[in-house]
Structures are given as structure tokens and as C-alpha cells.
Design a protein around this motif. Structure first.
Motif: not given
Length: 88
Positions: A12-13, A46-47, A58-62
């Protein structure tokens, strides 16, 4: 030959955040439902880091984005399966 995407966080990313290439456009064409859910989530997302520009996520947002997409897909598939049972 069609390429049905396995629904994982990484895929998905890659589908949503990757650069626009012919291969990516082909994946979008073959997998319209995940793309549609990505677009819906992308409008309201919203990240967690507070960043507003997707290129600076960031990776955590993705990962958070991908999990929301997968949850949305799971909901739509539950409705599809329920509809099949109701019609039978």
C-alpha cells in the motif's frame, strides 16, 4: 497477465507514495479498489507526526496511512461478503 496486489502495508505504501511510473499506473489499473480507498484516506489523513506534506512523511506516518487503507478495505470486503450471503 494481471497482477493482483497482495494487501500488505508495504504494498500500500509503494502504491500510494511511489513516483508515477508506467508500472505503478498498471498496478493502479489492475487494483482499482485499493487505489480508491487510498484516495479516500488521503483526503482526510492527518499524519501522527503533524507533517502536512506527504513528501516529508516519516515511515511511521506512511505505516499509519497504510493501516487505515487496509482497515477501509477490510470494511468494504465485509459488506461485499454480507451482500453475497443475503442474496443467496
Amino acid at each position: 497477465m494481471s497482477f493482483k496486489m497482495k494487501l500488505t502495508v508495504k504494498n500500500v505504501i509503494d502504491l500510494w507514495f511511489a513516483e508515477d511510473t508506467p508500472i505503478r499506473r498498471y498496478k493502479i489499473k489492475i487494483n482499482p479498489k485499493p487505489w480508491q480507498i487510498c484516495q479516500q484516506v488521503g483526503q482526510e489523513f492527518k499524519a501522527p507526526s503533524g507533517r502536512t506534506d506527504p513528501t516529508q512523511y516519516r515511515k511511521s506516518d506512511k505505516v499509519a496511512f497504510a493501516r487505515l487503507v487496509l482497515a477501509g478495505l477490510a470494511e468494504t470486503e465485509v459488506y461485499t461478503e454480507q451482500g453475497l450471503y443475503e442474496l443467496a
